[in-house]
Design a protein around this motif. Structure first.
Motif, PDB file in Angstrom:
ATOM      1  N   GLY A 164     -18.938  35.009  45.513  1.00 37.81           N
ATOM      2  CA  GLY A 164     -20.086  35.574  45.438  1.00 37.81           C
ATOM      3  C   GLY A 164     -21.443  34.454  45.787  1.00 37.81           C
ATOM      4  O   GLY A 164     -22.389  34.573  45.624  1.00 37.81           O
ATOM      5  N   ASN A 165     -20.892  33.184  46.137  1.00 36.34           N
ATOM      6  CA  ASN A 165     -21.921  31.911  46.287  1.00 36.34           C
ATOM      7  C   ASN A 165     -22.773  32.023  45.126  1.00 36.34           C
ATOM      8  O   ASN A 165     -23.891  31.687  45.406  1.00 36.34           O
ATOM      9  N   TYR A 166     -21.947  32.163  44.040  1.00 36.82           N
ATOM     10  CA  TYR A 166     -23.029  32.113  42.623  1.00 36.82           C
ATOM     11  C   TYR A 166     -22.823  30.841  41.996  1.00 36.82           C
ATOM     12  O   TYR A 166     -21.935  30.110  41.751  1.00 36.82           O
ATOM     13  N   GLU A 172     -22.817  29.358  31.050  1.00 36.34           N
ATOM     14  CA  GLU A 172     -21.511  29.756  31.474  1.00 36.34           C
ATOM     15  C   GLU A 172     -20.512  28.362  31.384  1.00 36.34           C
ATOM     16  O   GLU A 172     -19.378  28.727  31.438  1.00 36.34           O
ATOM     17  N   TYR A 173     -21.148  27.313  31.883  1.00 34.61           N
ATOM     18  CA  TYR A 173     -19.967  26.138  32.039  1.00 34.61           C
ATOM     19  C   TYR A 173     -19.446  26.085  30.463  1.00 34.61           C
ATOM     20  O   TYR A 173     -18.410  25.842  30.448  1.00 34.61           O
ATOM     21  N   ARG A 177     -15.766  26.172  30.899  1.00 41.81           N
ATOM     22  CA  ARG A 177     -14.948  24.757  31.273  1.00 41.81           C
ATOM     23  C   ARG A 177     -13.991  24.356  30.517  1.00 41.81           C
ATOM     24  O   ARG A 177     -13.037  23.899  30.940  1.00 41.81           O
ATOM     25  N   PRO A 178     -14.115  24.682  29.043  1.00 35.55           N
ATOM     26  CA  PRO A 178     -12.978  24.164  28.351  1.00 35.55           C
ATOM     27  C   PRO A 178     -11.526  24.790  28.575  1.00 35.55           C
ATOM     28  O   PRO A 178     -10.538  24.332  28.156  1.00 35.55           O
ATOM     29  N   LEU A 238     -17.096  23.956  39.209  1.00 30.44           N
ATOM     30  CA  LEU A 238     -17.671  24.236  37.780  1.00 30.44           C
ATOM     31  C   LEU A 238     -17.969  22.559  37.489  1.00 30.44           C
ATOM     32  O   LEU A 238     -17.321  21.954  36.613  1.00 30.44           O
ATOM     33  N   ASN A 239     -19.139  22.137  37.791  1.00 30.48           N
ATOM     34  CA  ASN A 239     -19.329  20.533  37.547  1.00 30.48           C
ATOM     35  C   ASN A 239     -20.936  20.259  37.096  1.00 30.48           C
ATOM     36  O   ASN A 239     -21.848  20.918  37.533  1.00 30.48           O
ATOM     37  N   LEU A 240     -20.724  20.040  35.718  1.00 32.09           N
ATOM     38  CA  LEU A 240     -21.919  20.320  34.979  1.00 32.09           C
ATOM     39  C   LEU A 240     -23.268  19.056  35.546  1.00 32.09           C
ATOM     40  O   LEU A 240     -24.473  19.541  35.217  1.00 32.09           O
ATOM     41  N   VAL A 241     -22.851  18.117  36.341  1.00 31.13           N
ATOM     42  CA  VAL A 241     -23.924  17.288  36.886  1.00 31.13           C
ATOM     43  C   VAL A 241     -24.616  17.954  37.760  1.00 31.13           C
ATOM     44  O   VAL A 241     -25.899  18.098  37.923  1.00 31.13           O
ATOM     45  N   LEU A 242     -23.792  18.968  38.746  1.00 29.94           N
ATOM     46  CA  LEU A 242     -24.424  19.556  39.707  1.00 29.94           C
ATOM     47  C   LEU A 242     -25.357  20.646  39.203  1.00 29.94           C
ATOM     48  O   LEU A 242     -26.386  21.305  39.561  1.00 29.94           O
TER      49      LEU A 242
END
Length: 317
Positions: A164-166, A172-173, A177-178, A238-242
């Motif tokens: 979905g290019n979401y 949500e991370y 992520r865990p 799923l990268n928190l920096v971005l």
């Protein structure tokens, strides 16, 4: 900011490095195992040696036996095969439906113990599970199986996100992520270390907080280490920096700095949690110390493998 100008802060993890002297032997075994189970075409098999997954296993459990380390090396080789397939999907190389069917098939294997479809990846997963079940207590095997399922569920969610290019939110991370891999390695600390803790200790709220904080802390480091690689993907993962950059509307440099600061706060929180653990008995708490020490070693292994042993997360530029 161009990818080759990114300044990634150096991160230290507060546990001494360790590695089994069997690392090269385990690497050779896992390469042979990947060939026997046809995880990749012959011309692509060389990437398994470049990945040094046997070394990763030897760093995670430096006191484990050869057979145990071979099992971990095979598991890590298998997991990174899946991880790379998911990365190729986010680059537009794999159809989402095929990937989702594959992941749902893995969940069925974890739940039913056998595969309904004969594929190399399915057969290899059944082989890994059978070997774990022979050396694990019922409870510890159930923890391993539960975390494997969580990992596949996260992969499915991330596939939907990419379809979905979401762009996921910070919340949500923290939810998803865990589930991306480190938890899988935690029950193995007890399995290989012959640690016998009551189930109530494993399920204790503060023990769970320590596990979660270790997981999140390692993932913050991974998000920094893999930033250049993931920026190059067609669809961001799923990268928190971005995610910080987008959701907080801050420059990438500022997002990198915030993640670094959060990483160091997490280390302090871990020490506070560990100092507040309840007392069960001398024997139980001694075993618990061994377990938590083992978790720290497993996390430290990631740092050494990612930054010293391999070039997995280095820029290709």
């Amino acid at each position: 900011m161009e990818a080759n100008t990114l300044q990634i802060p150096s991160l230290e993890f507060p546990t001494p490095s360790a590695i089994s002297p069997l690392a090269d032997d385990v690497q050779a075994h896992s390469f042979k195992w990947a060939h026997e189970f046809r995880l990749e075409s012959p011309e692509k098999l060389k990437r398994f040696n470049k990945g040094k997954f046997g070394w990763y296993a030897a760093r995670e459990y430096p006191a484990a036996s050869y057979e145990e380390l071979c099992l971990v090396g095979d598991l890590i080789t298998w997991l990174f095969t899946i991880d790379d397939k998911c990365d190729r999907f986010s680059s537009g190389g794999i159809e989402a439906g095929w990937l989702q069917d594959m992941l749902n098939g893995f969940i069925s294997i974890m739940e039913d113990g056998q595969s309904s479809v004969d594929t190399p990846l399915n057969e290899a997963l059944v082989n890994i599970n059978q070997r774990f079940s022979r050396i694990s207590s019922t409870y510890l095997y159930s923890l391993y199986a539960r975390e494997m399922v969580s990992y596949f569920e996260e992969c499915l969610w991330e596939t939907e996100m990419q379809k979905g290019n979401y762009s996921p939110s910070i919340g949500e991370y923290l939810q998803w992520r865990p589930k991306t891999g480190f938890y899988i390695m935690f029950p193995l600390v007890s399995i290989f270390g012959k640690i016998h803790l009551p189930e109530e200790v494993y399920e204790n709220e503060l023990v769970k907080k320590i596990e979660l904080m270790l997981n999140l802390t390692a993932n913050l480091a991974n998000d920094l280490h893999s930033l250049e690689r993931e920026r190059a993907l067609k669809t961001k993962g799923l990268n928190l920096v971005l995610i910080y950059e987008q959701e907080l509307n801050i420059p990438l440099e500022g997002a990198i700095q915030q993640i670094s600061e959060e990483y160091h706060r997490n280390l302090q929180t871990l020490e506070e949690y560990r100092g507040s653990l309840p007392f069960w008995s001398r024997e139980i708490n001694a075993q618990l110390d061994l377990y938590i020490d083992g978790l720290y070693i497993a996390i430290k292994a990631y740092f050494d493998w990612a930054l010293i042993d391999t070039e997995r997360y280095k820029s290709k530029a």
